[in-house]
Design an enzyme around this catalytic site. Structure first.
Site, PDB file in Angstrom:
ATOM      1  N   CYS A  83       0.839  -1.200   0.000  1.00  0.00           N
ATOM      2  CA  CYS A  83       0.000   0.000   0.000  1.00  0.00           C
ATOM      3  C   CYS A  83       0.876   1.252   0.000  1.00  0.00           C
ATOM      4  O   CYS A  83       1.521   1.560   1.005  1.00  0.00           O
ATOM      5  CB  CYS A  83      -0.915  -0.064   1.227  1.00  0.00           C
ATOM      6  SG  CYS A  83      -1.601   1.508   1.749  1.00  0.00           S
TER       7      CYS A  83
ATOM      8  N   CYS B 124       0.204   3.926   2.602  1.00  0.00           N
ATOM      9  CA  CYS B 124       0.645   3.503   3.942  1.00  0.00           C
ATOM     10  C   CYS B 124       2.119   3.826   4.139  1.00  0.00           C
ATOM     11  O   CYS B 124       2.529   4.316   5.192  1.00  0.00           O
ATOM     12  CB  CYS B 124       0.456   1.992   4.128  1.00  0.00           C
ATOM     13  SG  CYS B 124      -1.241   1.445   4.016  1.00  0.00           S
TER      14      CYS B 124
END
Lengths: 107, 319
Positions: free
Chosen positions: A31, A34
């Site tokens: 991700c 993230c």
């Protein structure tokens, strides 16, 4: 200094039984947002170490907790107090915006 | 004071930085604190950027561009621009941490932001089943039934990617044909997990704490229907991210920043624009990169003229 990790096995003792408010950053390797928000969380944790703990939970390695808390979008940053979710912040945001979202726990 | 500040870290910003740095302008590039690398940070395989016959992952491509810009002396700051003062000879760029950077020229290349459907429940359920990022959120929909809204390349790419996780991916499109490239269309049509709902618009998103379904309206005969879903991925295009320059620069009727001819020169001398903010049509990584080259060369000429004492006239725009 980077924030420590919690797992399915340590969640009960480290998060649910935490005396201080504690924010769990649900994240994954794949991700991009993230990874972008991670250093910002490290800085917020460092600057507010007396008020708020911040820990990471890898959703790939700990799918049960991600499912239990109904995570469908990451990064998802949930603040726990007394074992309950008291605040949900979703998505990577700049530091001032995250601090505004978390104001009640950083004051 | 600096020669040049570049705002934006997508293909346009980084390519401008590579050219400007190689021209010894020692540019400062403001990359943003969380959105650095731009749209490609949220994509998987990029198969149409020249020079990568096997394809390359979007984040890897952006890291390479960043390294190439740094190799020639670009300084990168991971912060957000909160305010711009572009009118004077000295351009001022205010950053999120309170610092103010000054330069003689600015290249504005902030790209575009995802378009929303504009529905009441869209924001409320964002992150709870409504998503704009398949690569971020797809894995949470294992064995679920989900929908993708849109008809362009990004919608089909998301739909194809999501079949890795979901049992059924329904593509909802308001027309009866797709804008997406032939290659993307063939791949999606051949995928047994993807079905198509034509001439349908999403009118409602249902769900208390997470998405449970959507209400659809037929764009031809107006009939209404519902669809049970666990997730809704929205890929209906993007709008240029121009709020920082509203009231300062002239705009084209399409909502992009107006530039002079095929150049990157905006309505203010010393301010250049590149990438999606000037492109209402193509919006590709490769065209953005080319646009970044144009902006760097224009800025280089501007700064050379400035150093030689040539008078600067406001650009005359023919829009």
């Amino acid at each position: 200094m980077s924030t420590r990790s919690v797992t399915d096995a340590t969640f009960q003792s480290e998060v649910l039984e935490s005396e201080k408010p504690i924010m769990v950053d649900f994240w994954a390797e794949w991700c991009g947002p993230c990874r972008a928000v991670s250093p910002i969380l490290d800085r917020i944790a460092e600057e507010n170490s007396e008020k708020l703990d911040i820990v990471k939970l890898n959703v790939d390695e700990n799918p049960e907790l991600a499912m239990k808390y109904g995570i469908t979008s990451i990064p998802a940053m949930y603040v726990f107090k007394g074992g309950e979710v008291v605040k949900r912040v979703i998505g990577a945001k700049p530091k001032p915006m995250l601090e505004a979202d978390l104001a009640e726990f950083l004051a | 004071m600096r020669q040049l500040i570049i705002i934006g870290s997508g293909p346009a910003g980084y390519t401008a930085a590579i050219y400007a740095a190689r021209a010894n302008l020692a540019p400062l590039l403001i990359a943003s604190s969380v959105d650095f690398g731009g749209e490609l940070m949220k994509t998987t395989e990029v198969e149409n950027f020249p020079g990568f016959p096997e394809g390359i992952m979007g984040p890897d491509l952006m890291t390479r561009m960043q390294q190439q810009a740094e190799r020639f002396g670009t300084e990168i700051v991971y912060d957000d621009v909160v305010k711009l003062e572009l009118a004077g000879d000295v351009k001022r760029v205010h950053l999120g941490d309170g610092t103010v950077e000054e330069a003689l020229a600015v290249i504005y290349a902030t790209g575009s932001a995802y378009r929303k459907l504009g529905l009441e429940d869209e924001t409320r359920l964002s992150g709870y089943g409504v998503s704009w990022c398949a690569t971020c959120d797809g894995a949470f929909f294992k064995q679920k039934r989900i929908a993708v809204v849109g008809g362009g390349d990004s919608a089909l790419e998301e739909a194809t990617f999501l079949t890795r996780f979901a049992d059924e991916v329904i593509l909802v499109h308001r027309r009866d044909s797709l804008r997406a490239s032939a290659a993307m269309q063939e791949r999606a049509f051949a995928d047994p997990k993807i079905t198509f709902l034509w001439n349908k618009e999403v009118a409602h998103i249902y769900g208390d704490s997470t998405v449970t379904g959507v209400g659809l309206v037929d764009t031809v005969d107006g009939t209404e229907s519902t669809l049970d879903l666990a997730g809704l991925f929205i890929a209906i295009g993007a709008d240029p991210r121009t709020h920082l320059v509203h009231g300062q620069l002239d705009f084209a009727p399409e909502g992009t920043i107006a530039v002079q001819g095929r150049s990157s020169r905006t309505s203010l001398p010393g301010v250049f624009a590149a990438g999606d903010v000037v492109d209402p049509t193509y919006k590709q990584a490769a065209t953005a990169a080319g646009s970044g080259v144009v902006a760097a060369l224009d800025a280089e000429h501007y700064l050379a003229d400035l150093a030689a004492g040539a008078p600067q006239h406001a650009a005359e725009l023919a829009v």
